[in-house]
Design a protein around this motif. Structure first.
Motif, PDB file in Angstrom:
ATOM      1  N   ARG A   1       0.828  -1.215   0.000  1.00 48.57           N
ATOM      2  CA  ARG A   1       0.000   0.000   0.000  1.00 48.57           C
ATOM      3  C   ARG A   1       0.855   1.255   0.000  1.00 48.57           C
TER       4      ARG A   1
ATOM      5  N   PRO B   1     -17.627   0.133  -4.987  1.00 52.16           N
ATOM      6  CA  PRO B   1     -16.366   0.731  -4.534  1.00 52.16           C
ATOM      7  C   PRO B   1     -15.162  -0.096  -4.982  1.00 52.16           C
ATOM      8  N   PHE B   2     -14.088   0.586  -5.230  1.00 54.83           N
ATOM      9  CA  PHE B   2     -12.851  -0.093  -5.654  1.00 54.83           C
ATOM     10  C   PHE B   2     -11.704   0.598  -4.928  1.00 54.83           C
TER      11      PHE B   2
ATOM     12  N   GLY C   1      -8.273   2.317  -3.748  1.00 54.44           N
ATOM     13  CA  GLY C   1      -7.256   3.081  -4.478  1.00 54.44           C
ATOM     14  C   GLY C   1      -6.104   2.207  -4.971  1.00 54.44           C
TER      15      GLY C   1
ATOM     16  N   ARG D   1      -5.683  -7.277  -3.973  1.00 52.32           N
ATOM     17  CA  ARG D   1      -6.389  -8.558  -4.197  1.00 52.32           C
ATOM     18  C   ARG D   1      -5.488  -9.616  -4.813  1.00 52.32           C
TER      19      ARG D   1
ATOM     20  N   LYS E   1     -17.869  -9.612   7.977  1.00 48.47           N
ATOM     21  CA  LYS E   1     -16.992  -8.630   8.625  1.00 48.47           C
ATOM     22  C   LYS E   1     -17.730  -8.096   9.835  1.00 48.47           C
TER      23      LYS E   1
ATOM     24  N   ILE F   1     -13.423  -6.704   4.417  1.00 45.56           N
ATOM     25  CA  ILE F   1     -14.051  -6.933   3.116  1.00 45.56           C
ATOM     26  C   ILE F   1     -12.980  -7.362   2.115  1.00 45.56           C
ATOM     27  N   GLU F   2     -11.906  -6.609   2.021  1.00 47.79           N
ATOM     28  CA  GLU F   2     -10.817  -6.978   1.122  1.00 47.79           C
ATOM     29  C   GLU F   2      -9.996  -8.119   1.727  1.00 47.79           C
TER      30      GLU F   2
HETATM   31  P1  XMP Z   1     -12.071  -3.412   4.440  1.00 44.06           P
HETATM   32  O1  XMP Z   1     -11.207  -4.374   3.664  1.00 44.06           O
HETATM   33  O2  XMP Z   1     -11.282  -2.537   5.364  1.00 44.06           O
HETATM   34  O3  XMP Z   1     -12.687  -2.441   3.350  1.00 44.06           O
HETATM   35  O4  XMP Z   1     -13.205  -4.097   5.156  1.00 44.06           O
HETATM   36  C1  XMP Z   1     -13.726  -1.544   3.599  1.00 44.06           C
HETATM   37  C2  XMP Z   1     -14.072  -0.865   2.285  1.00 44.06           C
HETATM   38  O5  XMP Z   1     -13.050   0.059   1.918  1.00 44.06           O
HETATM   39  C3  XMP Z   1     -12.572  -0.226   0.620  1.00 44.06           C
HETATM   40  N1  XMP Z   1     -11.140   0.083   0.617  1.00 44.06           N
HETATM   41  C4  XMP Z   1     -10.620   1.216   0.127  1.00 44.06           C
HETATM   42  N2  XMP Z   1     -11.201   2.269  -0.454  1.00 44.06           N
HETATM   43  N3  XMP Z   1      -9.090   3.289  -0.706  1.00 44.06           N
HETATM   44  C5  XMP Z   1     -10.428   3.301  -0.860  1.00 44.06           C
HETATM   45  O6  XMP Z   1     -10.940   4.275  -1.410  1.00 44.06           O
HETATM   46  C6  XMP Z   1      -8.433   2.271  -0.116  1.00 44.06           C
HETATM   47  O7  XMP Z   1      -7.217   2.277   0.020  1.00 44.06           O
HETATM   48  C7  XMP Z   1      -9.250   1.176   0.314  1.00 44.06           C
HETATM   49  N4  XMP Z   1      -8.967   0.003   0.922  1.00 44.06           N
HETATM   50  C8  XMP Z   1     -10.150  -0.650   1.109  1.00 44.06           C
HETATM   51  C9  XMP Z   1     -12.866  -1.702   0.410  1.00 44.06           C
HETATM   52  O8  XMP Z   1     -12.917  -2.034  -0.959  1.00 44.06           O
HETATM   53  C10 XMP Z   1     -14.193  -1.825   1.122  1.00 44.06           C
HETATM   54  O9  XMP Z   1     -15.256  -1.385   0.311  1.00 44.06           O
END
Ligand code: XMP
Length: 333
Positions: free
Chosen positions: A117, A210-211, A213, A219, A325, A330-331
């Motif tokens: 990251r 959502p996707f 950054g 992934r 979760k 989520i990821e």
């Molecule tokens: P997690 O994996 O923390 O993800 O349960 C929660 C939501 O956040 C999104 N996600 C991101 N969105 N920048 C973003 O704009 C990022 O670096 C980032 N990392 C995770 C993830 O897809 C999920 O919807």
């Protein structure tokens, strides 16, 4: 007045009429703020940056310079969609940078998720800064900051720990200190979508799932290799196509494929066939803080499994993640 705080009297934007009013106000505000100076925007193709771009194109036309950095971690067809929509249809001032090799070379051999990251975030700023330095007369940086981002930074200021480092273009080097233009900073996501549709952006773009950054980088687990990243992109495209075909794309909040850095033995054409497993994740949530899994009908899962294992080189199994979760995020990363 703290202009980072949403006034309690601010009406929730739920209709086209309210969105139109908001757009008119923002156009006037942005014009007053930037005058005849240029504004730079990192246009990822996500909902927030796309809506900012459409709004600013309306407000200041070619004074907006959009930079789309393809970090090589986009989903299939995404950079092309940005070029078609903004470069061609809306005739924006768009700079397209294919920085795939810069990113993938730096990421080679790096398996720690937070290191990945950090590399992606820092290199994004480097590439963006390189482009910014080539331009003249830019005084402002537009960002797709929305109200939950502001609330999150309040929380961090209070000393609560972020679960993972998020990705944005804050933190540009000293020689590029721009003033910020953040027209969506008091809006919640659902309002941003209403505004996006009122601006004429296509439904699919505005309701895009959502996707992150760092893109497919989070992934493609462990150290990213080009062959596994390619397999991931192709498998993800099949999942999205099949979800769209059966109506799940409209129903499920977020769905994607993750591929871990492991291989198992399989059999193909009567020979040993070592391959990666593709993991399907399909979740529903309201705020991404908790999530439940979507129960996908078996016939759809069988079809996706068949297509991925037959169409994508290197994948010999398909698995379904049933974890809510918490305990999973989520990821996968
Ligand atoms: P997690 O994996 O923390 O993800 O349960 C929660 C939501 O956040 C999104 N996600 C991101 N969105 N920048 C973003 O704009 C990022 O670096 C980032 N990392 C995770 C993830 O897809 C999920 O919807």
């Amino acid at each position: 007045m703290d202009n980072n705080k949403r006034p309690e009297t601010m009406e929730r934007i739920t209709t086209k009429a309210l969105a139109d009013k908001f757009i008119e106000e923002q156009i006037a505000e942005v014009r007053a703020q930037v005058g005849d100076k240029k504004v730079l925007l990192a246009l990822s193709g996500g909902v927030d940056s796309s809506v900012v771009a459409a709004l600013l194109i309306k407000a200041i036309g070619k004074q907006l310079v959009c930079v789309h950095v393809n970090h090589g971690l986009m989903r299939k067809g995404e950079s092309e969609a940005v070029i078609d929509m903004f470069g061609k249809e809306l005739d924006a001032n768009l700079v397209y940078v294919d920085a795939t090799d810069r990113f993938l070379d730096l990421l080679a051999g790096v398996s720690d998720p937070e290191k990945k990251r950090k590399i992606i975030g820092a290199e994004f700023i480097n590439v963006f800064a390189d482009e910014a330095r080539k331009l003249e007369g830019v005084a402002y940086l537009a960002q797709g900051t929305i109200y939950p981002d502001i609330l999150e930074s309040f929380k961090q200021a209070e000393g609560k720990k972020a679960v993972k480092s998020h990705h944005n273009v804050g933190g540009l080097p000293e020689d590029l200190k721009f003033e910020l233009v953040e027209p969506l900073k008091l809006l919640f996501k659902d309002e941003v979508r209403v505004v996006g549709e009122a601006l004429g952006l296509p439904h699919a773009m505005v309701y895009r799932q959502p996707f992150p950054g760092p893109g497919l980088g989070v992934r493609c687990l462990g150290a990213i290799t080009r062959d596994r990243l390619h397999a991931l992109r192709e498998a993800d495209a099949i999942l999205r196509e099949e979800f769209a075909n059966c109506g799940l794309a409209e129903k499920v909040w977020q769905y994607f494929i993750a591929i871990p850095d492991i291989k198992s033995v399989g059999v193909k054409d009567e020979s040993r066939y070592e391959g990666w497993p593709a993991i399907i994740r399909a979740i529903n949530t309201t705020d991404a803080m908790t999530a439940t899994i979507e129960e996908i009908p078996y016939d759809i899962l069988h079809k996706i499994t068949y297509r991925i294992t037959h169409e994508v080189e290197g994948i010999n199994r398909v698995l379904m993640d049933l974890t809510p979760k918490p305990i999973g995020t989520i990821e996968w990363e």
